[in-house]
Write a protein that holds these residues in place. Sequence first.
Motif, PDB file in Angstrom:
ATOM      1  N   ALA A  25       0.802  -1.572  -0.293  1.00  0.00           N
ATOM      2  CA  ALA A  25       0.135   0.840   0.121  1.00  0.00           C
ATOM      3  C   ALA A  25       0.718   1.295  -0.086  1.00  0.00           C
ATOM      4  CB  ALA A  25      -1.119   0.312   1.332  1.00  0.00           C
ATOM      5  N   ILE A  26       0.434   2.644  -0.740  1.00  0.00           N
ATOM      6  CA  ILE A  26       0.696   3.504  -1.073  1.00  0.00           C
ATOM      7  C   ILE A  26       0.371   4.747  -0.183  1.00  0.00           C
ATOM      8  CG2 ILE A  26       2.234   5.441  -2.765  1.00  0.00           C
ATOM      9  CD1 ILE A  26       2.066   3.105  -4.473  1.00  0.00           C
ATOM     10  N   GLY A  27       0.910   5.112   1.056  1.00  0.00           N
ATOM     11  CA  GLY A  27       0.261   6.276   1.809  1.00  0.00           C
ATOM     12  C   GLY A  27      -1.170   5.906   2.163  1.00  0.00           C
ATOM     13  N   GLY A  28      -1.025   4.220   2.789  1.00  0.00           N
ATOM     14  CA  GLY A  28      -2.457   3.718   3.110  1.00  0.00           C
ATOM     15  C   GLY A  28      -3.493   4.065   1.758  1.00  0.00           C
ATOM     16  N   TYR A  29      -3.239   4.111   1.155  1.00  0.00           N
ATOM     17  CA  TYR A  29      -4.193   3.632  -0.598  1.00  0.00           C
ATOM     18  C   TYR A  29      -3.471   1.921  -0.598  1.00  0.00           C
ATOM     19  CZ  TYR A  29      -6.417   7.934  -0.524  1.00  0.00           C
ATOM     20  OH  TYR A  29      -6.755   9.360  -0.845  1.00  0.00           O
ATOM     21  N   ASP A  30      -4.445   0.570  -1.165  1.00  0.00           N
ATOM     22  CA  ASP A  30      -4.108  -0.364  -1.312  1.00  0.00           C
ATOM     23  C   ASP A  30      -5.019  -0.016  -3.066  1.00  0.00           C
ATOM     24  OD1 ASP A  30      -6.552  -0.909  -1.099  1.00  0.00           O
ATOM     25  OD2 ASP A  30      -6.352  -2.753   1.034  1.00  0.00           O
ATOM     26  N   ALA A  31      -4.734  -1.128  -3.436  1.00  0.00           N
ATOM     27  CA  ALA A  31      -5.198  -1.140  -4.560  1.00  0.00           C
ATOM     28  C   ALA A  31      -6.973  -1.497  -4.896  1.00  0.00           C
ATOM     29  CB  ALA A  31      -5.178  -2.861  -4.997  1.00  0.00           C
ATOM     30  N   PRO A  32      -7.880  -1.910  -4.204  1.00  0.00           N
ATOM     31  CA  PRO A  32      -9.173  -1.632  -3.687  1.00  0.00           C
ATOM     32  C   PRO A  32      -9.708   0.365  -3.482  1.00  0.00           C
ATOM     33  CG  PRO A  32      -9.015  -3.642  -2.921  1.00  0.00           C
ATOM     34  CD  PRO A  32      -7.831  -2.698  -2.938  1.00  0.00           C
ATOM     35  N   THR A  33      -8.964   1.028  -2.722  1.00  0.00           N
ATOM     36  CA  THR A  33      -9.047   2.244  -1.782  1.00  0.00           C
ATOM     37  C   THR A  33      -8.271   3.158  -3.370  1.00  0.00           C
ATOM     38  OG1 THR A  33      -8.379   0.696   0.244  1.00  0.00           O
ATOM     39  CG2 THR A  33      -8.248   3.522   0.090  1.00  0.00           C
ATOM     40  N   ALA A  34      -7.482   2.527  -3.525  1.00  0.00           N
ATOM     41  CA  ALA A  34      -6.765   3.154  -5.051  1.00  0.00           C
ATOM     42  C   ALA A  34      -7.464   3.773  -5.968  1.00  0.00           C
ATOM     43  CB  ALA A  34      -5.324   3.181  -5.839  1.00  0.00           C
ATOM     44  N   VAL A  35      -8.462   2.465  -6.310  1.00  0.00           N
ATOM     45  CA  VAL A  35      -9.226   2.273  -7.383  1.00  0.00           C
ATOM     46  C   VAL A  35     -11.042   3.302  -6.615  1.00  0.00           C
ATOM     47  CG1 VAL A  35     -11.210   1.083  -8.485  1.00  0.00           C
ATOM     48  CG2 VAL A  35      -9.033   0.513  -8.186  1.00  0.00           C
ATOM     49  N   ALA A  36     -11.186   3.626  -5.948  1.00  0.00           N
ATOM     50  CA  ALA A  36     -12.190   4.192  -5.301  1.00  0.00           C
ATOM     51  C   ALA A  36     -11.918   5.117  -5.063  1.00  0.00           C
ATOM     52  CB  ALA A  36     -12.471   3.151  -3.816  1.00  0.00           C
ATOM     53  N   PHE A  37     -10.457   5.904  -4.641  1.00  0.00           N
ATOM     54  CA  PHE A  37     -10.055   7.243  -5.141  1.00  0.00           C
ATOM     55  C   PHE A  37     -10.451   7.876  -6.655  1.00  0.00           C
ATOM     56  CE2 PHE A  37      -6.606   9.997  -6.594  1.00  0.00           C
ATOM     57  CZ  PHE A  37      -7.036  11.156  -5.838  1.00  0.00           C
ATOM     58  N   VAL A  38     -10.369   7.246  -7.591  1.00  0.00           N
ATOM     59  CA  VAL A  38     -10.862   7.445  -8.702  1.00  0.00           C
ATOM     60  C   VAL A  38     -11.385   7.919  -9.077  1.00  0.00           C
ATOM     61  CG1 VAL A  38     -10.365   6.838 -11.216  1.00  0.00           C
ATOM     62  CG2 VAL A  38      -8.231   6.559  -9.350  1.00  0.00           C
ATOM     63  N   TRP A  39     -12.675   6.091  -8.836  1.00  0.00           N
ATOM     64  CA  TRP A  39     -13.681   6.462  -9.701  1.00  0.00           C
ATOM     65  C   TRP A  39     -14.607   7.303  -8.432  1.00  0.00           C
ATOM     66  CZ3 TRP A  39     -15.736   5.978 -14.087  1.00  0.00           C
ATOM     67  CH2 TRP A  39     -14.498   4.492 -14.507  1.00  0.00           C
ATOM     68  N   TRP A  40     -14.435   7.381  -6.830  1.00  0.00           N
ATOM     69  CA  TRP A  40     -15.545   8.871  -7.140  1.00  0.00           C
ATOM     70  C   TRP A  40     -14.967   9.603  -6.738  1.00  0.00           C
ATOM     71  CZ3 TRP A  40     -19.655   8.141  -4.118  1.00  0.00           C
ATOM     72  CH2 TRP A  40     -19.654   7.727  -3.203  1.00  0.00           C
ATOM     73  N   GLY A  41     -13.999  10.221  -7.178  1.00  0.00           N
ATOM     74  CA  GLY A  41     -12.931  11.015  -7.493  1.00  0.00           C
ATOM     75  C   GLY A  41     -13.707  11.640  -9.608  1.00  0.00           C
ATOM     76  N   GLN A  42     -13.586  10.321 -10.116  1.00  0.00           N
ATOM     77  CA  GLN A  42     -14.534  11.492 -11.025  1.00  0.00           C
ATOM     78  C   GLN A  42     -15.998  11.515 -10.223  1.00  0.00           C
ATOM     79  OE1 GLN A  42     -11.803  11.620 -12.640  1.00  0.00           O
ATOM     80  NE2 GLN A  42     -13.028  11.132 -14.289  1.00  0.00           N
ATOM     81  N   ALA A  43     -16.827  10.775 -10.006  1.00  0.00           N
ATOM     82  CA  ALA A  43     -17.936  11.129  -9.265  1.00  0.00           C
ATOM     83  C   ALA A  43     -18.227  12.626  -9.026  1.00  0.00           C
ATOM     84  CB  ALA A  43     -18.174   9.962  -8.478  1.00  0.00           C
ATOM     85  N   LEU A  44     -17.822  12.480  -8.409  1.00  0.00           N
ATOM     86  CA  LEU A  44     -17.579  14.134  -7.915  1.00  0.00           C
ATOM     87  C   LEU A  44     -17.415  15.014  -8.432  1.00  0.00           C
ATOM     88  CD1 LEU A  44     -16.223  13.144  -3.917  1.00  0.00           C
ATOM     89  CD2 LEU A  44     -18.451  13.665  -4.735  1.00  0.00           C
ATOM     90  N   LEU A  45     -16.605  14.891  -9.581  1.00  0.00           N
ATOM     91  CA  LEU A  45     -16.159  16.347 -10.731  1.00  0.00           C
ATOM     92  C   LEU A  45     -16.970  17.381 -10.950  1.00  0.00           C
ATOM     93  CD1 LEU A  45     -13.868  14.368 -13.343  1.00  0.00           C
ATOM     94  CD2 LEU A  45     -13.253  16.772 -10.830  1.00  0.00           C
ATOM     95  N   GLY A  46     -18.266  16.553 -11.118  1.00  0.00           N
ATOM     96  CA  GLY A  46     -19.484  17.395 -11.851  1.00  0.00           C
ATOM     97  C   GLY A  46     -20.124  18.325 -10.141  1.00  0.00           C
ATOM     98  N   ALA A  47     -19.859  17.475  -9.232  1.00  0.00           N
ATOM     99  CA  ALA A  47     -20.191  18.278  -7.893  1.00  0.00           C
ATOM    100  C   ALA A  47     -19.420  19.832  -7.122  1.00  0.00           C
ATOM    101  CB  ALA A  47     -21.332  17.111  -6.669  1.00  0.00           C
TER     102      ALA A  47
END
Length: 239
Positions: A25-47
């Motif tokens: 893990a990098i900075g507390g991000y393993d693979a599932p958390t890193a993927v969640a970072f990306v997709w939550w970021g994409q989901a919040l771009l418009g909001a």
Amino acid sequence: MTTNSVFGLIRASIVLAAVASAGTAIGGYDAPTAVAFVWWGQALLGAVNLWGFQEIGERVRTGDIAIDFLRPLDPQLAYLAADLGRAGINLVARGAPALLVGALLFDMAWPPGAASWVAGLVSVLLAVVVAFAGSFVVNLLAFWLVEVRGIRMLYMITGGLLCGLYLPVPWFPDWLRTIAQWSPFPSMLQNPIDILAGRVVGADIVPTLAVQAFWAVALVALGQVVMGAGRRKLEVQGG
């Protein structure tokens, strides 16, 4: 939504490659958390309006802001109400489908319980307020500078880097991470993502929300101060 999803695929592939090459893990991000970072970021771009807006600056430049001052409602609160409505429809119509795409294609981390979901939504609300309030202040500089496109662009570039739009803030080198943490920008994206991705849980959620609340109140208050000073300076010619 299609563009959102394509960029999500590209970004998810990059962060997964980074975690895989590190072997841990990098900075507390393993693979599932890193993927969640990306997709939550994409989901919040418009909001969360990270790129700001120019309507208020233009109204100051043309003098139309005087009409807003004549209305029986505080201009900042009126524009904030409109921005909250914009954020809500974008979260439903643009964010949710992008998040669904990520969930179907990748193994994502999710909030561990109902409390985290509620805290995550509160965090998103605070993020919208912080992003609006910061851009509102930048627009009001038009009272003194008239043209603020350059400052708005600089604000957008700086905010995009420090809010965690491109990479998680915990991945930054120490000096840059310190700068980011002393700025309001992580409260616009990084903090809600950390909660919704399950990286920040339990009692650690409280200080995260507290930081966002501080910046929301501070920037709204700063907007009131700057707007009051600009109102006293404003001169409008014509009938």
